[in-house]
Design a protein around this motif. Structure first.
Motif, PDB file in Angstrom:
ATOM      1  N   VAL A   1       5.565   2.387  18.482  1.00 10.75           N
ATOM      2  CA  VAL A   1       4.556   2.357  17.739  1.00 10.75           C
ATOM      3  C   VAL A   1       3.498   1.757  17.008  1.00 10.75           C
ATOM      4  CG1 VAL A   1       3.860   4.196  16.069  1.00 10.75           C
ATOM      5  CG2 VAL A   1       5.049   5.043  17.885  1.00 10.75           C
ATOM      6  N   ASP A   2       2.171   1.875  16.988  1.00 13.50           N
ATOM      7  CA  ASP A   2       2.046   0.357  16.138  1.00 13.50           C
ATOM      8  C   ASP A   2       2.183   0.736  14.870  1.00 13.50           C
ATOM      9  OD1 ASP A   2      -0.340  -1.716  15.408  1.00 13.50           O
ATOM     10  OD2 ASP A   2      -2.368  -0.017  15.549  1.00 13.50           O
ATOM     11  N   TRP A   3       2.590  -0.207  13.985  1.00 11.46           N
ATOM     12  CA  TRP A   3       2.758  -0.030  12.334  1.00 11.46           C
ATOM     13  C   TRP A   3       2.201  -1.134  11.756  1.00 11.46           C
ATOM     14  CZ3 TRP A   3       8.647   0.825  10.985  1.00 11.46           C
ATOM     15  CH2 TRP A   3       8.809   0.920   9.806  1.00 11.46           C
ATOM     16  N   GLN A   4       1.820  -0.417  10.352  1.00  8.23           N
ATOM     17  CA  GLN A   4       1.240  -1.364   9.935  1.00  8.23           C
ATOM     18  C   GLN A   4       0.858  -1.587   8.224  1.00  8.23           C
ATOM     19  OE1 GLN A   4      -3.534  -2.767  11.118  1.00  8.23           O
ATOM     20  NE2 GLN A   4      -3.113  -1.823  12.951  1.00  8.23           N
ATOM     21  N   CYS A   5       1.932  -2.540   8.122  1.00  9.52           N
ATOM     22  CA  CYS A   5       2.120  -2.609   6.744  1.00  9.52           C
ATOM     23  C   CYS A   5       1.814  -3.348   5.474  1.00  9.52           C
ATOM     24  CB  CYS A   5       3.699  -3.008   6.408  1.00  9.52           C
ATOM     25  SG  CYS A   5       5.309  -1.835   7.239  1.00  9.52           S
ATOM     26  N   GLY A   6       1.592  -2.662   5.336  1.00  6.35           N
ATOM     27  CA  GLY A   6       0.636  -3.644   3.625  1.00  6.35           C
ATOM     28  C   GLY A   6      -0.462  -3.094   3.782  1.00  6.35           C
ATOM     29  N   ALA A   7      -0.509  -1.695   4.671  1.00  9.77           N
ATOM     30  CA  ALA A   7      -2.499  -1.643   4.815  1.00  9.77           C
ATOM     31  C   ALA A   7      -2.053  -0.425   3.970  1.00  9.77           C
ATOM     32  CB  ALA A   7      -2.058  -0.743   6.040  1.00  9.77           C
ATOM     33  N   SER A   8      -3.209  -0.701   2.624  1.00 10.53           N
ATOM     34  CA  SER A   8      -3.211   0.844   1.680  1.00 10.53           C
ATOM     35  C   SER A   8      -4.385   2.002   1.873  1.00 10.53           C
ATOM     36  CB  SER A   8      -3.398   0.691   0.382  1.00 10.53           C
ATOM     37  OG  SER A   8      -3.593   1.364  -0.755  1.00 10.53           O
ATOM     38  N   ALA A   9      -4.668   2.828   2.611  1.00  8.42           N
ATOM     39  CA  ALA A   9      -5.922   3.235   2.890  1.00  8.42           C
ATOM     40  C   ALA A   9      -6.442   3.578   1.141  1.00  8.42           C
ATOM     41  CB  ALA A   9      -5.583   4.631   3.596  1.00  8.42           C
ATOM     42  N   GLN A  10      -7.491   4.124   1.542  1.00  7.43           N
ATOM     43  CA  GLN A  10      -8.468   4.571   0.352  1.00  7.43           C
ATOM     44  C   GLN A  10      -9.188   4.969  -0.055  1.00  7.43           C
ATOM     45  OE1 GLN A  10      -7.883   2.488  -3.287  1.00  7.43           O
ATOM     46  NE2 GLN A  10      -6.568   1.578  -1.400  1.00  7.43           N
ATOM     47  N   GLY A  11      -9.149   5.905   1.347  1.00 14.31           N
ATOM     48  CA  GLY A  11     -10.585   6.816   1.841  1.00 14.31           C
ATOM     49  C   GLY A  11     -11.345   6.694   3.305  1.00 14.31           C
ATOM     50  N   PHE A  12     -11.628   8.540   3.865  1.00 14.00           N
ATOM     51  CA  PHE A  12     -11.658   8.260   4.875  1.00 14.00           C
ATOM     52  C   PHE A  12     -13.322   9.364   5.160  1.00 14.00           C
ATOM     53  CE2 PHE A  12      -9.682  11.994   3.373  1.00 14.00           C
ATOM     54  CZ  PHE A  12     -10.166  12.525   3.893  1.00 14.00           C
ATOM     55  N   GLU A  13     -13.783   8.901   6.190  1.00 11.72           N
ATOM     56  CA  GLU A  13     -15.341  10.030   6.579  1.00 11.72           C
ATOM     57  C   GLU A  13     -15.128  10.531   8.303  1.00 11.72           C
ATOM     58  OE1 GLU A  13     -15.897   6.477   5.199  1.00 11.72           O
ATOM     59  OE2 GLU A  13     -16.362   7.857   2.901  1.00 11.72           O
ATOM     60  N   GLN A  14     -15.817  11.600   8.051  1.00 10.53           N
ATOM     61  CA  GLN A  14     -15.322  12.341   9.349  1.00 10.53           C
ATOM     62  C   GLN A  14     -16.351  12.681   9.936  1.00 10.53           C
ATOM     63  OE1 GLN A  14     -12.936  15.826  10.432  1.00 10.53           O
ATOM     64  NE2 GLN A  14     -12.725  16.345   8.140  1.00 10.53           N
ATOM     65  N   ASP A  15     -16.698  12.833  11.448  1.00 11.95           N
ATOM     66  CA  ASP A  15     -17.924  13.395  11.970  1.00 11.95           C
ATOM     67  C   ASP A  15     -17.650  13.760  13.282  1.00 11.95           C
ATOM     68  OD1 ASP A  15     -17.322  11.273  13.971  1.00 11.95           O
ATOM     69  OD2 ASP A  15     -18.529   9.904  12.050  1.00 11.95           O
ATOM     70  N   ALA A  16     -18.230  14.024  13.327  1.00 12.20           N
ATOM     71  CA  ALA A  16     -18.446  14.587  15.091  1.00 12.20           C
ATOM     72  C   ALA A  16     -17.233  14.368  16.185  1.00 12.20           C
ATOM     73  CB  ALA A  16     -19.531  15.282  15.687  1.00 12.20           C
ATOM     74  N   ASN A  17     -17.254  13.183  16.036  1.00 12.77           N
ATOM     75  CA  ASN A  17     -16.523  12.086  17.303  1.00 12.77           C
ATOM     76  C   ASN A  17     -14.782  11.626  16.240  1.00 12.77           C
ATOM     77  OD1 ASN A  17     -18.414  12.902  18.797  1.00 12.77           O
ATOM     78  ND2 ASN A  17     -19.469  11.368  18.432  1.00 12.77           N
ATOM     79  N   GLY A  18     -14.998  11.299  14.974  1.00 10.58           N
ATOM     80  CA  GLY A  18     -13.459  10.483  14.824  1.00 10.58           C
ATOM     81  C   GLY A  18     -13.703  10.409  13.342  1.00 10.58           C
ATOM     82  N   VAL A  19     -12.779  10.006  12.802  1.00 12.30           N
ATOM     83  CA  VAL A  19     -12.914   9.312  11.653  1.00 12.30           C
ATOM     84  C   VAL A  19     -13.033   8.167  11.123  1.00 12.30           C
ATOM     85  CG1 VAL A  19     -10.810   9.868   9.391  1.00 12.30           C
ATOM     86  CG2 VAL A  19     -11.245  11.548  11.021  1.00 12.30           C
ATOM     87  N   THR A  20     -13.109   8.085   9.962  1.00 11.88           N
ATOM     88  CA  THR A  20     -13.368   6.039   9.495  1.00 11.88           C
ATOM     89  C   THR A  20     -12.608   5.786   8.552  1.00 11.88           C
ATOM     90  OG1 THR A  20     -15.339   5.943  10.661  1.00 11.88           O
ATOM     91  CG2 THR A  20     -14.730   4.784   8.576  1.00 11.88           C
ATOM     92  N   LEU A  21     -11.354   5.308   8.876  1.00  8.51           N
ATOM     93  CA  LEU A  21     -10.677   4.786   7.473  1.00  8.51           C
ATOM     94  C   LEU A  21     -10.687   3.634   6.481  1.00  8.51           C
ATOM     95  CD1 LEU A  21      -7.684   6.345   6.007  1.00  8.51           C
ATOM     96  CD2 LEU A  21      -6.436   5.517   7.505  1.00  8.51           C
ATOM     97  N   ARG A  22     -10.891   3.564   5.743  1.00 11.11           N
ATOM     98  CA  ARG A  22     -11.315   2.653   4.568  1.00 11.11           C
ATOM     99  C   ARG A  22      -9.548   2.202   3.944  1.00 11.11           C
ATOM    100  NH1 ARG A  22     -13.718   4.540   0.755  1.00 11.11           N
ATOM    101  NH2 ARG A  22     -14.454   6.192   1.687  1.00 11.11           N
ATOM    102  N   PHE A  23      -9.703   1.110   3.948  1.00 11.83           N
ATOM    103  CA  PHE A  23      -8.953  -0.119   2.953  1.00 11.83           C
ATOM    104  C   PHE A  23      -9.191  -0.148   2.513  1.00 11.83           C
ATOM    105  CE2 PHE A  23      -7.344   0.917   8.148  1.00 11.83           C
ATOM    106  CZ  PHE A  23      -6.094   1.487   7.316  1.00 11.83           C
ATOM    107  N   ALA A  24      -8.339  -0.846   1.261  1.00 11.91           N
ATOM    108  CA  ALA A  24      -8.213  -1.790  -0.002  1.00 11.91           C
ATOM    109  C   ALA A  24      -8.972  -2.762   0.239  1.00 11.91           C
ATOM    110  CB  ALA A  24      -7.259  -1.626  -1.072  1.00 11.91           C
ATOM    111  N   ASP A  25      -7.659  -3.810   1.074  1.00 14.40           N
ATOM    112  CA  ASP A  25      -7.974  -5.274   1.164  1.00 14.40           C
ATOM    113  C   ASP A  25      -8.125  -5.834   2.941  1.00 14.40           C
ATOM    114  OD1 ASP A  25      -5.368  -4.124   2.097  1.00 14.40           O
ATOM    115  OD2 ASP A  25      -4.581  -6.129   0.048  1.00 14.40           O
ATOM    116  N   ARG A  26      -9.445  -3.861   3.711  1.00 11.76           N
ATOM    117  CA  ARG A  26      -9.136  -4.738   5.208  1.00 11.76           C
ATOM    118  C   ARG A  26     -10.180  -3.970   5.330  1.00 11.76           C
ATOM    119  NH1 ARG A  26      -3.678  -3.104   8.436  1.00 11.76           N
ATOM    120  NH2 ARG A  26      -2.923  -4.390   6.997  1.00 11.76           N
ATOM    121  N   ALA A  27     -10.586  -4.502   7.223  1.00 12.30           N
ATOM    122  CA  ALA A  27     -11.557  -3.805   7.940  1.00 12.30           C
ATOM    123  C   ALA A  27     -11.425  -2.357   7.696  1.00 12.30           C
ATOM    124  CB  ALA A  27     -12.436  -4.875   9.161  1.00 12.30           C
TER     125      ALA A  27
END
Ligand SMILES: Cc1cc2nc3c(=O)[nH]c(=O)nc-3n(C[C@H](O)[C@H](O)[C@H](O)COP(=O)(O)OP(=O)(O)OC[C@H]3O[C@@H](n4cnc5c(N)ncnc54)[C@H](O)[C@@H]3O)c2cc1C
Length: 399
Positions: A119-145
């Motif tokens: 499984v693709d498991w990414q540590c040190g990735a603190s999610a800060q918020g998200f937006e969803q639309d008809a096709n998917g979800v965009t997840l925002r982080f503190a210090d990554r794209a």
């Protein structure tokens, strides 16, 4: 085109188990964890027959059994010797038992399986918020794209702020009581115990539970010690109450614990636990789903949180065969009765064990022990503890 992979936020019991169950079905998952180097830590857990069944489905039950200790009976009484709780798993089912296990041991097994599955498991990735639309979800982080995914599963615990981004009626009330806990090695000659609790009204409670080996390099039996405290006293307890006074309070409530307390020599051995009562009108919102404590956090009195998290993961994977908004909607329907029952039961029972109430614990001391001797009441109580109830009068979870 929808994005192909599913994001799971939080690699605790719920998130790790969901990633495993989905990956086993061939679904591409990315698991995000805020902690840079997660360590297998956490309080002793009582794994119920329900949670054990999910571990068996993952092929992890035998390893869990080797790490933990079987618990056949829960016994709780008052200092005057009045039995309040006396429940035996055998009266629920001839082969049923609870499994006392350190959360760290459980996490070690889940994380091993995650790695085996790649499984693709990414540590040190603190999610800060998200937006969803008809096709998917965009997840925002503190210090990554930001990352784009087909759907998002929130598994980041009771105090999740991401949950507030779901368009669902919800509340999360921090519980006014918490606890300090630790795992201590049983000294020579310390009696074999089952799950043992001692109560004075609802304002004092000490719990002991065997949880397998004390620590990695210690071959002695580990015993999880739980001491209830109001949150107002938890903050800075070591300075205000002090370890010696706390130990004296424990020994005064339950003198038999004294030999075990010789292993408790430093306030830092005791970890603090705070919990919140989380309620949501439903657990899905379009392409976003909440599971585990994030969806239904509760006090640990009923010993269900980690079990619920495992069941959530299992039931989600059973539905994961279509488009995600529909999968999540079906998941909510599938989980509703079970989660509602335990949410209500936890709300009603917890003040009888952790509060400054006078009447509720008085009634508990008078009637619980007596009621528990009636076969029907005992059946209902042990079925509740075993984690299988889906309603107050009838209804059993089928996994
Ligand atoms: C003292 C105590 C005793 C307990 N006893 C029992 C018991 O006997 N039986 C039982 O079944 N349960 C018990 N529980 C409850 C059980 O521990 C929890 O219900 C269970 O661990 C919840 O798992 P979870 O994965 O939902 O949440 P968590 O374990 O809280 O995991 C959430 C994860 O999300 C990560 N995270 C948080 N925010 C972000 C973010 N923004 N971005 C990325 N990652 C993030 C965190 O670092 C964490 O790894 C007990 C709990 C306590 C405190």
């Amino acid at each position: 085109m929808p994005e192909p992979t599913i994001a799971i936020v939080g690699a605790g019991v719920a998130g790790a188990a969901a990633a495993i169950r989905l990956a086993e079905r061939g679904i591409a998952v990315t698991l995000y964890e805020a902690v840079a180097e997660p360590k297998p830590i956490g309080a002793g857990l009582l794994l119920q027959p329900t949670g054990q069944r999910v571990l068996a489905a993952m092929g992890l039950l035998d390893d869990a059994l080797a790490l933990g200790t079987r618990v056949d009976r829960l016994f709780g009484d008052t200092p005057t010797g009045r039995a309040v709780l006396d429940m035996s798993y055998r009266r629920f089912h001839a082969e049923a038992y609870g499994l006392g296990l350190q959360r760290g041991a459980l996490m070690g097994l889940l994380w091993r399986r995650l790695r085996e599955l790649g499984v693709d498991w990414q540590c040190g990735a603190s999610a800060q918020g998200f937006e969803q639309d008809a096709n998917g979800v965009t997840l925002r982080f503190a210090d990554r794209a930001p990352a784009r995914h087909a759907a998002l599963i929130l598994a980041n615990g009771s105090f999740s702020r991401l949950r507030e981004g779901m368009r669902v009626a919800q509340h999360a009330h921090p519980f006014p009581w918490g606890a300090v806990w630790t795992v201590l090695p049983a000294p020579q000659g310390f009696p074999q115990i089952e799950l043992r609790q001692r109560f004075r009204s609802a304002s004092q409670m000490l719990g002991l539970m065997p949880v397998g080996k004390a620590a990695g390099d210690d071959t002695r039996r580990g015993i999880n010690l739980f001491w209830s405290l109001p949150v107002a006293e938890l903050d800075g307890w070591a300075g205000r109450i002090g370890l010696d006074r706390l130990k004296a309070q424990m020994a005064a409530l339950f003198p038999e614990v004294t030999p075990l307390l010789t292993e408790l020599t430093d306030a830092t051995q005791l970890r603090e636990a705070r919990y919140a009562d989380v309620w949501m009108a439903r657990w899905h919102d379009g392409r976003v789903l909440a599971i585990g404590d994030c969806a239904h956090g509760m006090s640990p009195q009923l010993g269900q949180g980690a079990n619920m998290a495992l069941i959530d993961a299992h039931e989600l994977a059973a539905e994961a065969d279509g488009d995600w908004p529909q999968v999540f909607e079906r998941y909510t329907r599938r989980r509703r009765a079970h989660l509602r029952f335990y949410g209500q039961a936890s709300k009603r029972l917890t003040p009888m064990f952790q509060s400054h109430a006078v009447v509720a614990p008085w009634l508990r001391d008078r009637f619980f022990g007596w009621g528990g001797r009636l076969p029907y009441i005992h059946q209902q109580s042990i079925a509740t503890l075993a984690g299988v109830k889906t309603g107050w009068l009838w209804g059993r979870l089928k996994l």
